[in-house]
Design a protein around this motif. Structure first.
Motif, short mmCIF file in Angstrom:
data_model
loop_
_atom_site.label_atom_id
_atom_site.label_comp_id
_atom_site.label_asym_id
_atom_site.label_seq_id
_atom_site.Cartn_x
_atom_site.Cartn_y
_atom_site.Cartn_z
N SER A 1 -9.51 -0.30 6.53
CA SER A 1 -8.11 -0.07 6.36
C SER A 1 -7.94 0.65 5.67
CB SER A 1 -7.83 -1.11 5.50
OG SER A 1 -8.86 -0.83 4.48
N ILE A 2 -6.43 0.94 6.32
CA ILE A 2 -5.92 2.62 5.79
C ILE A 2 -4.87 1.61 4.87
CG2 ILE A 2 -3.98 4.23 6.54
CD1 ILE A 2 -4.94 4.55 9.35
N GLY A 3 -4.83 2.50 2.71
CA GLY A 3 -3.67 1.41 3.03
C GLY A 3 -4.73 0.38 2.13
N ASN A 4 -3.41 -0.96 1.97
CA ASN A 4 -4.26 -1.77 2.16
C ASN A 4 -3.65 -2.78 3.10
OD1 ASN A 4 -4.46 -2.08 -0.90
ND2 ASN A 4 -1.93 -2.17 -0.99
N LEU A 5 -3.61 -2.51 4.58
CA LEU A 5 -4.04 -2.68 5.79
C LEU A 5 -4.81 -2.79 6.73
CD1 LEU A 5 -1.85 -4.60 7.94
CD2 LEU A 5 -1.26 -2.18 8.16
N ARG A 6 -5.37 -4.34 6.47
CA ARG A 6 -6.99 -4.05 7.61
C ARG A 6 -6.71 -4.25 8.61
NH1 ARG A 6 -12.08 -5.41 4.57
NH2 ARG A 6 -12.65 -6.16 6.32
N LEU A 7 -7.35 -2.98 9.86
CA LEU A 7 -8.08 -3.56 11.08
C LEU A 7 -7.93 -5.02 11.15
CD1 LEU A 7 -7.65 -2.03 13.72
CD2 LEU A 7 -10.37 -2.03 13.52
N ASP A 8 -7.00 -5.30 11.88
CA ASP A 8 -6.92 -7.02 12.68
C ASP A 8 -8.07 -6.81 13.08
OD1 ASP A 8 -6.86 -8.99 14.39
OD2 ASP A 8 -4.62 -8.58 14.87
N ASP A 9 -8.89 -7.99 13.30
CA ASP A 9 -10.25 -8.63 13.95
C ASP A 9 -10.20 -9.43 14.77
OD1 ASP A 9 -9.37 -11.30 13.00
OD2 ASP A 9 -11.13 -10.95 11.33
N GLN A 10 -9.32 -9.21 15.79
CA GLN A 10 -8.80 -9.73 16.71
C GLN A 10 -8.64 -8.30 17.80
OE1 GLN A 10 -8.59 -13.12 17.18
NE2 GLN A 10 -9.21 -13.34 15.35
N SER B 1 4.83 -4.49 12.30
CA SER B 1 6.32 -5.12 11.33
C SER B 1 6.59 -4.14 10.29
CB SER B 1 5.67 -6.45 11.03
OG SER B 1 5.29 -6.42 10.41
N SER B 2 8.20 -3.86 9.31
CA SER B 2 8.01 -3.62 8.74
C SER B 2 6.85 -3.68 7.85
CB SER B 2 8.84 -3.41 8.37
OG SER B 2 9.47 -4.66 8.86
N VAL B 3 6.43 -5.18 7.57
CA VAL B 3 6.18 -5.57 6.61
C VAL B 3 4.68 -5.88 6.09
CG1 VAL B 3 4.95 -8.04 5.72
CG2 VAL B 3 7.43 -7.66 6.14
N GLN B 4 3.95 -5.04 7.22
CA GLN B 4 2.34 -4.71 7.68
C GLN B 4 2.10 -2.55 7.52
OE1 GLN B 4 2.23 -6.23 11.55
NE2 GLN B 4 0.31 -7.10 11.18
N LEU B 5 3.75 -1.86 7.79
CA LEU B 5 3.70 -1.16 7.35
C LEU B 5 3.90 -0.63 5.92
CD1 LEU B 5 5.98 0.98 9.96
CD2 LEU B 5 3.40 1.32 9.36
N ALA B 6 3.94 -1.84 5.52
CA ALA B 6 4.45 -1.89 3.72
C ALA B 6 3.31 -2.07 3.26
CB ALA B 6 5.72 -2.41 3.47
N GLN B 7 2.62 -2.05 3.98
CA GLN B 7 0.99 -2.48 3.50
C GLN B 7 0.62 -1.23 3.59
OE1 GLN B 7 0.45 -6.19 5.52
NE2 GLN B 7 -1.46 -5.83 4.07
N ILE B 8 1.02 -0.26 3.97
CA ILE B 8 0.29 0.99 4.03
C ILE B 8 0.79 1.53 2.86
CG2 ILE B 8 -0.20 3.50 5.53
CD1 ILE B 8 -0.56 1.74 7.83
N THR B 9 2.37 2.02 2.82
CA THR B 9 3.18 2.45 1.70
C THR B 9 3.14 2.25 0.43
OG1 THR B 9 4.67 1.55 2.69
CG2 THR B 9 5.01 3.11 3.05
#
Ligand code: URA
Length: 241
Positions: free
Chosen positions: A207-216, A226-234
């Motif tokens: 992961s980077i920040g709170n965004l995990r690598l999609d295991d699919q 998406s912007s929601v996923q980006l926000a999990q990093i920032t």
């Protein structure tokens, strides 16, 4: 991004769907040089050259891509000898000036973020922002309590540089561990464990920040964020632990 042509026209030109249809009816719109009159035509804003009255449409300003980097691929834009992370995706984004925001070693695998947004890349890589990066490693000798304590206090590398506080969580077998870093120094994990004569067998960024690598995503596969996923990093900035 895939979208309907009339929707894209109305959003990009700030006109109604009705006016977008009129524009299409007047043969004013081309997709890859061919006049298109149908509003329901699906277009790809990253691949297609879409023009209204000869002028290119402004679509998304920047793109952000999550790639599951395979082993043997280098985290660079170009390379004389090796396949790069950009080589893996560039056919889908021919008009973008993409680069990896941060590096993984050639032998490492997992989450690499690729973008054309220089400011975003700078922000998430800046040591001031402490965006955590999480790795799963396998090693050739057991992780001891001494290593756990040293990671917490800041490991001093062979060249005398002391690393920031980091977290290492050995799994039951002690040969697998989760590592969380808040900085990005060349070969950092290998060098930190090297201080204790522990060799790294595999290293995978999860992961980077709170965004995990999609295991699919299989090795070599990627997807736009998406912007929601980006926000999990920032949003993970300043959550130093
Ligand atoms: N630390 C390393 O040693 N290698 C990587 O690829 C990432 C962190």
């Amino acid at each position: 991004m895939q979208t309907r042509l009339d929707k894209l026209l109305s959003e990009s030109l700030a006109i109604s769907r009705q006016d977008a249809k009129k524009l299409l009816a007047k043969s004013s719109v081309t997709v890859n040089g061919i006049v298109v009159k149908k509003g329901d035509k699906k277009v790809d804003t990253d691949k297609d050259d879409i023009r209204a009255n000869g002028k290119g449409l402004i679509s998304e300003k920047f793109v952000y891509i999550m790639l599951n980097k395979p082993e043997g691929v280098v985290s660079a834009s170009t390379d004389k000898n090796d396949i790069t992370v950009i080589d893996l995706i560039k056919d889908d984004f021919p008009r973008r000036n993409l680069f990896p925001a941060g590096r993984l070693d050639k032998t490492s695998t997992g989450f690499v973020l690729i973008t054309d947004d220089g400011q975003f890349a700078h922000d998430i890589l800046s040591p001031k922002n402490h965006v955590p990066k999480t790795y799963m490693v396998t090693v050739d000798s057991p992780i001891t309590d001494e290593v756990i304590e040293a990671f917490k206090n800041g490991v001093t590398l062979a060249d005398g540089k002391t690393m920031k506080t980091a977290t290492i969580i050995p799994q039951e077998d002690k040969y697998t561990a989760i590592i969380i870093l808040h900085q990005g120094v060349y070969h950092q994990i290998k060098r930190m464990l090297g201080v204790f004569d522990i060799g790294v067998n595999s290293l995978h960024r999860i992961s980077i920040g709170n965004l995990r690598l999609d295991d699919q995503l299989k090795p070599g596969e990627y997807k736009k964020l998406s912007s929601v996923q980006l926000a999990q990093i920032t949003n993970s900035k300043f959550t130093k632990n």
